[in-house]
Design an enzyme around this catalytic site. Structure first.
Site, mmCIF file in Angstrom:
data_model
loop_
_atom_site.group_PDB
_atom_site.id
_atom_site.type_symbol
_atom_site.label_atom_id
_atom_site.label_comp_id
_atom_site.label_asym_id
_atom_site.label_seq_id
_atom_site.Cartn_x
_atom_site.Cartn_y
_atom_site.Cartn_z
ATOM 1 N N LYS A 1 82.118 63.652 29.827
ATOM 2 C CA LYS A 1 82.700 63.469 28.671
ATOM 3 C C LYS A 1 82.454 64.761 27.733
ATOM 4 C CE LYS A 1 84.490 60.759 25.807
ATOM 5 N NZ LYS A 1 84.958 61.706 24.624
ATOM 6 N N ASP B 1 81.828 67.002 24.959
ATOM 7 C CA ASP B 1 82.060 67.002 23.537
ATOM 8 C C ASP B 1 82.551 68.375 22.815
ATOM 9 O OD1 ASP B 1 81.789 65.462 21.370
ATOM 10 O OD2 ASP B 1 79.476 65.446 20.977
ATOM 11 N N TYR C 1 91.612 69.742 32.929
ATOM 12 C CA TYR C 1 91.279 68.835 33.333
ATOM 13 C C TYR C 1 92.097 67.461 33.510
ATOM 14 C CZ TYR C 1 90.241 66.780 29.211
ATOM 15 O OH TYR C 1 90.679 65.991 27.133
ATOM 16 N N LYS D 1 80.546 55.626 26.961
ATOM 17 C CA LYS D 1 79.520 56.731 26.060
ATOM 18 C C LYS D 1 78.674 56.449 26.443
ATOM 19 C CE LYS D 1 81.355 58.908 22.554
ATOM 20 N NZ LYS D 1 82.219 58.067 21.620
ATOM 21 N N CYS E 1 54.570 78.064 -3.946
ATOM 22 C CA CYS E 1 54.966 78.958 -3.094
ATOM 23 C C CYS E 1 53.645 78.581 -2.111
ATOM 24 C CB CYS E 1 55.845 80.328 -2.214
ATOM 25 S SG CYS E 1 55.454 80.523 -0.876
ATOM 26 N N CYS F 1 52.269 81.717 -0.899
ATOM 27 C CA CYS F 1 51.388 82.868 -1.586
ATOM 28 C C CYS F 1 51.635 82.892 -2.773
ATOM 29 C CB CYS F 1 52.718 83.643 -1.237
ATOM 30 S SG CYS F 1 53.716 83.846 -2.757
ATOM 31 N N CYS G 1 61.435 80.758 -3.141
ATOM 32 C CA CYS G 1 59.589 82.115 -3.477
ATOM 33 C C CYS G 1 61.023 83.087 -3.910
ATOM 34 C CB CYS G 1 58.993 81.924 -2.650
ATOM 35 S SG CYS G 1 57.586 83.232 -2.716
ATOM 36 N N CYS H 1 55.823 87.968 -0.191
ATOM 37 C CA CYS H 1 55.402 86.725 0.372
ATOM 38 C C CYS H 1 55.219 86.407 1.770
ATOM 39 C CB CYS H 1 56.450 85.533 0.503
ATOM 40 S SG CYS H 1 55.535 84.237 0.948
#
Ligand code: IVH
Length: 762
Positions: free
Chosen positions: A148, A150, A268, A363, A458, A461, A476, A481
């Site tokens: 099946k 998806d 299919y 499923k 941050c 830094c 940041c 950094c």
């Protein structure tokens, strides 16, 4: 008895490129120069179709890319000179087309139904018993077990075309099951959908020229990941999973984008075509297994993991095998579909409401798990974005151990109301990164107590973090950094950008003098954040991950990569676990990347909102980095698809002194900073056109190309602002509207006169 009805390499859709090609003596090979134009166009079309099939469907190419390109270019040139010989099923018509206008609604010959679900062995058994009970006593049905897939279902209509071939007439989405949307332009870009099935192939497969094929369109995981990387670079929210991404892609109005997304279609069902009158939409053959075999014979991509079985025990065996296959497949599946094989039996079983009684979807269990949130760390992305990352008590979900999940942003943390110590439900969907979906709280699962506190500075830094107005993310803003630099380098080197192989996470960290040990741990084996973040720190203000011994950095910026004083054999050999082979290969890759075209370099610079398409548009429009750097806001917004927001970020980027210096250094090292400009006239600047009906010689794409080349724009609907409506044969409501609004209406001859010397002038 178990019979394998299909035997094709299951990697057929994952390896679309990079395969060894051997030059072939090709039986189809017609020599240029000896044919008349239409014969040559036909021969080239046939060759290209055959080699596309070998390449995309069978994954067994015989032509080199260069040879394929040469044939395609020859065909393009011939068709440009002789547009009267262009057919919609020519291989040139796959890509680059302009959308028809919006999507037309089309009724299906027979409704596209959905399936009833079974969630466990008991429900499967009950279904099999109902089937057996409804058939005459003593009859044991054979079943076909399929994966099946998806994705989303699609119907392809083929009709008799030239020379007894079947030609793709329309691709229609499921819609509400009764009425779908005509997405033919987009479907043409799907390489595994044949635009034409030759008379010879039809004969071999025993097929009439009119028929309908139904199947599932999926987006391979790799394409999905790439799409989300691009979306991120453009500042867009990522698509949630490959199914949504495939559905969204198929409904976009830009076939060019669809072509880039590498959608695949697995066929299919094989049904009677419209020409069968009353019987249209009925199965064409007497069994599902025969239909799959015939579809495959006719050149469609049929999933190789399909099997006919004789008993429920064998169905269960197939289900178990499919679960085992699931993670290794290059596309997503969410279960197994079991169909009664014989059409005569299907007829007797019939339908209930919206689903057939003769088929059921088993499923797979949801990929969710219950676990505890141990702590939250914060990662710093390339643009400085701070992402809260949940560290989880390890939990096995669908066979993989998950230790991390994303919490996205402060709003999401608030929405979930999650605290450290909470029990949470974690889902691994089609997306790669697991996420927390809810907090579980009951007698056995007490609430956690520690609030999640976002850092003010941050974690890498120390710069104060900012949340800009109207944005959900904390950022940041320190351009140097170290965490941002790591991400910048990884992005620059990545596939689809500068393609510097060997410059992955660990190598980048080493070059920057950051601890290799830490980065290796961060990118660990679990199904946590695949490319787990650097620069983390504890949510409650703790110490964060331990950094390994700091060493001196070889590079401090992208440009340093190309500086032979900094990155050379000797310096690379000084790094951990880098031998001569690795060092030489990396140097070779870095040197080779200098050849990447301007659009890749632009992409590599990591300008916010500048993804692949914008970079390409900038390169084509301006032709050099100097022209882009000199462009004002107005010049930039004139470029197709560039709005004020993107124009502003481009301006901002290049007005920054450091960025200009970076460009100059890269130029000094010989990177590519010019591109071929797309010649554009200005005669039609500011004018919009609407095309309607069939023009006598130009295809819609060619007419659009001419208008755009002269600076004009083509839009889908008529308004007072429309400059001209170009009307051809069988023009419809747009022509009426133009007359109502007093918009001037012109014909092809007048359009040609307005755009002298444009492309595709006969
Ligand atoms: S048969 C009436 N076969 O699953 C028959 N469907 O849940 C319905 N799907 O709408 C289609 N793989 O989009 C069939 N091998 C497969 C499939 C498949 C995926 C999808 C299809 C359908 C949905 C039903």
């Amino acid at each position: 008895m178990v019979s394998i009805i299909l035997a094709m390499d299951d990697e057929s859709i994952s390896k679309i490129s990079g395969l060894p090609c051997r030059p072939a003596e090709d039986p189809f090979d017609a020599q240029p120069g000896t044919d008349s134009v239409p014969a040559r166009i036909e021969a080239l079309g046939e060759q290209l179709r055959h080699h596309e099939y070998l390449y995309y469907v069978l994954d067994a190419p015989e032509w080199s890319d260069a040879r394929y390109d040469a044939a395609m270019n020859e065909l393009r040139a011939l068709e440009a000179a002789h547009p009267e010989w262009v057919t919609p099923d020519s291989p040139t018509q796959r890509v680059g087309g302009k959308p028809r206008e919006g999507f037309v609604k089309v009724a299906h010959s027979r409704p596209m139904l959905s399936l009833d679900n079974a969630y466990n062995e008991g429900e499967l058994r009950a279904w099999a018993e109902r089937v057996a009970g409804a058939l005459t006593s003593g009859e044991t049905p054979r079943y076909v077990c399929e994966l099946k897939l998806d994705g989303l279902s699609l119907a392809l209509q083929y009709q008799a075309g030239a020379r007894g071939a079947a030609s793709l007439k329309a691709g229609v989405t499921r819609g509400d099951g009764t009425i779908g949307e005509d997405v033919t332009g987009n479907v043409r870009t799907i390489r595994t959908v044949p635009l034409q099935v030759s008379a010879r192939t039809l004969e071999r497969a025993g097929l009439p020229a009119g028929f309908e094929v139904r199947g599932e369109v999926v987006m391979p995981r790799k394409a999905f990941e790439q799409m989300n990387r691009e979306r991120e670079a453009q500042g867009l929210a990522p698509a949630a999973n490959p199914r949504n991404a495939a559905a969204g892609t198929l409904r976009t109005l830009e076939p060019n984008i669809v072509a880039q997304r590498r959608l695949q279609m697995f066929a299919y069902f094989l049904l009677r075509g419209e020409d069968a009158g009353e019987a249209a939409g009925e199965p064409l053959l007497e069994s599902q297994s025969a239909a799959l075999a015939t579809l495959r014979e006719a050149g469609f991509l049929v999933n190789p993991h399909a099997r006919t079985v004789e008993s429920l025990a064998e169905v269960l065996q197939f289900v178990a095998e499919a679960e085992g296959l699931r993670d290794g497949l290059p596309y997503e599946i969410d279960g197994v579909v079991i169909k009664v094989d014989a059409v005569a039996q299907q007829r007797r079983l019939g339908f209930t409401g919206k689903a057939p009684r003769w088929a059921i979807a088993y499923k797979f269990p949801a990929r969710a798990g219950l676990t505890r949130l141990l702590e939250v760390k914060f990662s710093v992305g390339r643009t400085g974005k701070i992402t809260p990352v949940a560290v989880l008590s390890p939990v096995s979900i669908g066979g993989t151990t998950v230790t991390r999940a994303t919490l996205h942003n402060p709003d999401e943390v608030q929405r979930l109301g999650v605290r450290i110590g909470d029990f949470v439900s974690v889902e691994r969907g089609g997306d790669v990164i697991p996420k927390i979906t809810e907090v579980i709280s009951d007698a056995e699962h007490p609430r956690g107590e520690r609030e999640i506190v976002f850092p003010a500075a941050c974690p890498r830094c120390g710069e104060t973090l900012v949340r800009a107005e109207g944005e959900v993310d904390l950022r940041c803003v320190n351009a140097s950094c170290p965490a941002r630099l790591e991400e910048e380098l990884r992005h620059f080197a990545s596939r689809g950008v500068m393609n510097i192989e060997g410059l992955g996470e660990v190598m980048v960290a080493q070059l920057l003098g950051h601890s290799a040990a830490k980065s290796a741990a961060a990118g660990g084996e679990d199904a946590g954040l695949g490319d787990a973040p650097f620069g983390e720190m504890d949510a409650a203000g703790g110490e964060g991950l331990e950094l390994g011994p700091a060493r001196s950095a070889l590079v401090h910026s992208i440009a340093d990569l190309y500086d032979p004083e900094k990155v050379n054999r000797a310096s690379l050999l000084g790094l951990d676990r880098v031998g001569e082979k690795t060092a030489d290969a990396l140097l070779e890759q870095i040197a080779r990347s200098k050849q990447q075209p301007l659009q890749r370099v632009l992409l590599g610079l990591g300008i916010r909102h500048v993804g692949e398409r914008t970079a390409q548009a900038l390169a084509e429009e301006f032709g050099s980095i100097d022209a882009i750097m000199a462009a004002g806001l107005e010049d930039l917004t004139r470029v197709k698809d560039i709005g004020p927001k993107v124009a502003e970020t481009v301006r901002e980027f290049f007005s920054n002194r450091r960025n200009r210096e970076l460009v100059e250094r890269l130029r000094g090292y010989g990177l590519t900073f010019t591109a071929e400009r797309k010649a554009r006239g200005t005669a039609l600047n500011g004018l919009t056109f609407v095309l309607t009906g069939t023009l006598p010689t130009l295809t819609r794409e060619q007419a659009t190309e001419r208008i755009e080349s002269a600076g004009g724009k083509v839009v889908g609907s008529v308004s007072k602002k429309t400059g001209f409506v170009v009307a051809g044969a069988e023009a419809g409501s747009k022509l009426d509207k133009a007359r109502q609004l007093g918009v001037p209406v012109i014909d092809e001859a007048e359009l040609l006169a307005m755009t002298p010397g444009g492309p595709a002038l006969v």
